[in-house]
Scaffold this motif. Structure first.
Motif, PDB file in Angstrom:
ATOM      1  N   ASN A  81      47.954  72.242  31.464  1.00 28.89           N
ATOM      2  CA  ASN A  81      47.308  73.540  31.250  1.00 28.89           C
ATOM      3  C   ASN A  81      45.915  73.370  30.639  1.00 28.89           C
ATOM      4  O   ASN A  81      44.973  74.064  31.029  1.00 28.89           O
ATOM      5  CB  ASN A  81      48.147  74.423  30.320  1.00 28.89           C
ATOM      6  N   ALA A  82      45.805  72.470  29.664  1.00 22.89           N
ATOM      7  CA  ALA A  82      44.508  72.261  29.014  1.00 22.89           C
ATOM      8  C   ALA A  82      43.511  71.683  30.001  1.00 22.89           C
ATOM      9  O   ALA A  82      42.332  72.074  30.020  1.00 22.89           O
ATOM     10  CB  ALA A  82      44.665  71.337  27.808  1.00 22.89           C
ATOM     11  N   LEU A  85      42.627  74.501  32.557  1.00 25.86           N
ATOM     12  CA  LEU A  85      41.822  75.556  31.939  1.00 25.86           C
ATOM     13  C   LEU A  85      40.392  75.069  31.697  1.00 25.86           C
ATOM     14  O   LEU A  85      39.430  75.786  31.983  1.00 25.86           O
ATOM     15  CB  LEU A  85      42.481  76.018  30.634  1.00 25.86           C
ATOM     16  N   TYR A 102      38.863  72.639  22.302  1.00 23.25           N
ATOM     17  CA  TYR A 102      39.791  73.734  22.012  1.00 23.25           C
ATOM     18  C   TYR A 102      39.977  73.953  20.512  1.00 23.25           C
ATOM     19  O   TYR A 102      39.988  73.000  19.735  1.00 23.25           O
ATOM     20  CB  TYR A 102      41.169  73.417  22.598  1.00 23.25           C
ATOM     21  N   THR A 264      42.471  84.816  26.343  1.00 21.10           N
ATOM     22  CA  THR A 264      43.859  84.921  26.820  1.00 21.10           C
ATOM     23  C   THR A 264      44.161  86.359  27.258  1.00 21.10           C
ATOM     24  O   THR A 264      45.320  86.768  27.295  1.00 21.10           O
ATOM     25  CB  THR A 264      44.846  84.520  25.702  1.00 21.10           C
ATOM     26  N   LEU A 270      43.565  81.732  20.870  1.00 23.74           N
ATOM     27  CA  LEU A 270      43.025  80.512  21.483  1.00 23.74           C
ATOM     28  C   LEU A 270      41.512  80.647  21.461  1.00 23.74           C
ATOM     29  O   LEU A 270      40.984  81.764  21.552  1.00 23.74           O
ATOM     30  CB  LEU A 270      43.512  80.367  22.933  1.00 23.74           C
ATOM     31  N   ALA A 300      44.605  73.714  21.567  1.00 26.66           N
ATOM     32  CA  ALA A 300      45.027  73.724  22.981  1.00 26.66           C
ATOM     33  C   ALA A 300      46.528  73.942  23.142  1.00 26.66           C
ATOM     34  O   ALA A 300      47.144  73.343  24.026  1.00 26.66           O
ATOM     35  CB  ALA A 300      44.590  72.447  23.691  1.00 26.66           C
ATOM     36  N   CYS A 305      47.310  78.266  26.350  1.00 22.85           N
ATOM     37  CA  CYS A 305      46.531  77.872  27.542  1.00 22.85           C
ATOM     38  C   CYS A 305      47.118  78.504  28.806  1.00 22.85           C
ATOM     39  O   CYS A 305      46.368  78.886  29.717  1.00 22.85           O
ATOM     40  CB  CYS A 305      46.497  76.350  27.681  1.00 22.85           C
TER      41      CYS A 305
END
Ligand SMILES: *Cc1c(COP(=O)(O)O)cnc(C)c1O
Length: 419
Positions: A81-82, A85, A102, A264, A270, A300, A305
Motif C-alpha cells: 500500500n505504501a 500510494l 510518510y 484519506t 495520515l 505509513a 494507506c
C-alpha cells in the motif's frame, strides 16, 4: 462524578460549561447525534472530509485491509500500500516532487518538512537555520509548527521556547509588493534555509486569501536565491481551492510539499511530505550520520494507506471535479447572499467562502461573537465554527442543494439579526 466525562477536548474551554454533542454516525454531509439530531457538517469536520462521511468505497477498503496487515515497522521494511500510494501521489503532484515521506498528521508533516530543509543545508556543508514565514500563518500545534505559525493567545504560554523566524507581511490586495520585497530581503540575508507558506488561503489565520501570481512570485524569489520553498497544502490540498492542489493553480513547484487532512478522504490520520530529488539526495549517502532522522510509530500505517488509495480511486472514478465546480458556483451565490446581508470582506477561493461579522468589542480569535454564533448554528442543526468574527463554509463536495442552502441561509439570517 461517574457520569462526568473524563475527556479533555482540543481548543475547548471546559470552564464555560459548553454542551458537547455526542456523535454516533456520519453519512455524506451529515452527522447524527445520540439525541437524534441531524447536523449538516459545513466545515468538513475541521477540513478533513472531502467526499462525505463514511464513503462506501473508502470504508470498504479499510475493512478489507484489516483482514491482512494492520501495522508494520516502516524503518527498513515496507508494504505494498505504501509503495502504491507513493507512486500514485508522485504522479499527481507537481513534478519533480519524486519522494514521499510518510507521517501521521498535518503537524508532523510540517515538522518533517522543516527537518528536511535543515538537513538539506546541514548535509550540504552550509548549515542554515533560519525559516521565513508569512504573517497570520498556521502550520500545526507542535513546537516546530507553533514556531513557524502566528504568535498569539494560542502560543502565549510557550512563546519563550519557540524558535525565532523571519516574518513577511500578508500580501493584502494592493500591498503585495511589500510581501515580495520583505521575502527578497530575507533571502538576501544569506542565512535563510526555507520559506514555509500556506498556498492561496491562510486557513486558521481567518480564511485570508491571496492571489496566484503572488504565490508564483514568492516561489520565484526563493528559487532565485536558492532558498527552499515549502508549500503547506494540509488544508488547501485535495480540491479545496478548485484544482487538486493550490500550487497547481499557480503553476508552482515547491521543493517540499505537506499533505494530510483530505489524503484519506478524511477517514483516518495520515500525512505525507513530498520532496524533490535535491532534498532526497542531500540525505543519500553511505554515511548513516546523513540519513533523515525522523519517524513516527504509525508511519505509513497500512490501513490508513488503504484508505488513501481508495480516496485516489474516488478521485479517478467519480465526477469529483464536476462536484467541485458545481460547489464553487453555489458557494459564490451563497457568498453574494452573505454580502447583501451586511457581512464584510466577502471572499472565496474555490470551494471555500468566508466573510466577517462586524466586530463589536474585542476582535480576533477571542471575539465573543464566535462562540455565540457557533452555539446558535449548532441549535439550528449546523456544524459551523467561526474563527473569531470570521464565518466560513467549507463543506464536503457531496453536499446537496438543500443542505448548502440551509448553511447559506443560517449565516444570512444571523447577519441580519446581528445588524
Ligand atoms: C490543520 C493544519 C495543520 C495541522 O494539521 P493536523 O493534522 O491538525 O496536525 C497544518 N497546516 C495547515 C495549513 C493546517 O490547516
Amino acid at each position: 462524578m461517574s457520569d462526568r466525562s473524563h475527556v479533555w477536548h482540543p481548543f475547548t474551554q471546559h470552564g464555560l460549561g459548553e454542551h458537547i454533542p455526542l456523535v454516533v454516525r456520519g453519512e455524506g454531509a451529515a452527522l447524527f447525534t445520540a439525541d437524534g439530531r441531524r447536523i449538516i457538517d459545513a466545515i468538513s469536520s475541521w477540513w478533513v472530509t472531502t467526499h462525505g462521511h463514511c464513503h462506501p468505497r473508502i470504508m470498504a477498503a479499510i475493512a478489507a485491509q484489516t483482514q491482512s496487515l494492520d501495522q508494520v515497522i516502516f524503518a527498513g521494511w515496507t508494504h505494498q500500500n505504501a509503495e502504491d500510494l507513493a507512486r500514485r501521489l508522485v504522479a499527481l503532484a507537481p513534478r519533480p516532487l519524486d519522494y514521499v515521506f510518510y507521517s501521521d498528521s498535518g503537524s508532523t508533516s510540517v515538522e518533517v518538512a522543516l527537518k528536511m530543509a535543515l538537513g538539506y543545508w546541514a548535509n550540504g556543508g552550509e548549515p542554515r537555520h533560519r525559516i521565513a514565514v508569512m504573517r497570520h500563518s498556521y502550520h500545526g500545534d507542535t513546537f516546530g509548527g507553533m514556531s513557524v505559525g502566528e504568535r498569539g493567545v494560542f502560543t502565549r504560554a510557550y512563546r519563550p521556547l519557540l524558535f525565532d523566524v523571519t516574518t513577511v507581511p500578508f500580501p493584502h490586495a494592493g500591498a503585495e509588493q511589500e510581501t515580495l520585497d520583505a521575502l527578497e530581503a530575507a533571502c538576501k540575508a544569506g542565512d535563510l534555509a526555507a520559506f514555509i507558506v500556506e498556498p492561496l488561503v491562510l486557513g486558521s489565520g481567518g480564511m485570508l486569501i491571496y492571489g496566484r501570481s503572488v504565490l508564483a512570485q514568492m516561489q520565484a524569489i526563493c528559487a532565485k536565491h536558492g532558498v527552499l520553498f515549502i508549500a503547506d497544502e494540509v488544508m488547501t490540498g485535495w480540491g479545496r481551492t478548485g484544482p487538486l492542489f493550490a500550487c497547481d493553480a499557480a503553476g508552482v513547484v515547491p521543493d517540499i510539499m505537506c499533505l494530510s487532512k483530505g489524503l484519506t478522504g478524511g477517514s483516518l490520520p495520515l500525512a505525507v511530505t513530498l520532496a524533490t530529488p535535491a532534498i532526497y539526495e542531500a540525505h543519500y549517502s553511505a554515511d548513516r550520520a546523513r540519513q533523515f532522522f525522523h519517524s513516527s510509530s504509525y508511519t505509513a500505517n497500512p490501513i490508513a494507506c488503504a484508505a488513501a488509495l481508495a480516496n485516489l480511486d474516488v478521485w479517478r472514478d467519480e465526477p469529483v471535479t464536476e462536484r467541485i465546480a458545481s460547489l464553487i458556483d453555489r458557494q459564490s451565490e451563497g457568498l453574494a447572499q452573505w454580502a447583501r446581508a451586511g457581512l464584510l470582506n466577502p471572499r472565496q477561493c474555490g470551494t471555500i467562502i468566508a466573510a466577517d461579522f462586524p466586530a463589536s468589542g474585542e476582535a480576533g480569535y477571542l471575539a465573543d461573537i464566535g462562540p455565540r454564533l457557533k452555539q446558535r448554528f449548532t441549535d439550528e442543526g449546523l456544524l459551523l465554527r467561526p474563527l473569531g468574527n470570521t464565518v466560513y463554509a467549507m463543506p464536503p463536495y457531496c453536499i446537496d442543494e438543500a443542505d448548502l442552502a440551509a448553511v447559506h441561509n443560517a449565516v444570512t439570517t444571523a447577519a441580519r439579526d446581528w445588524a
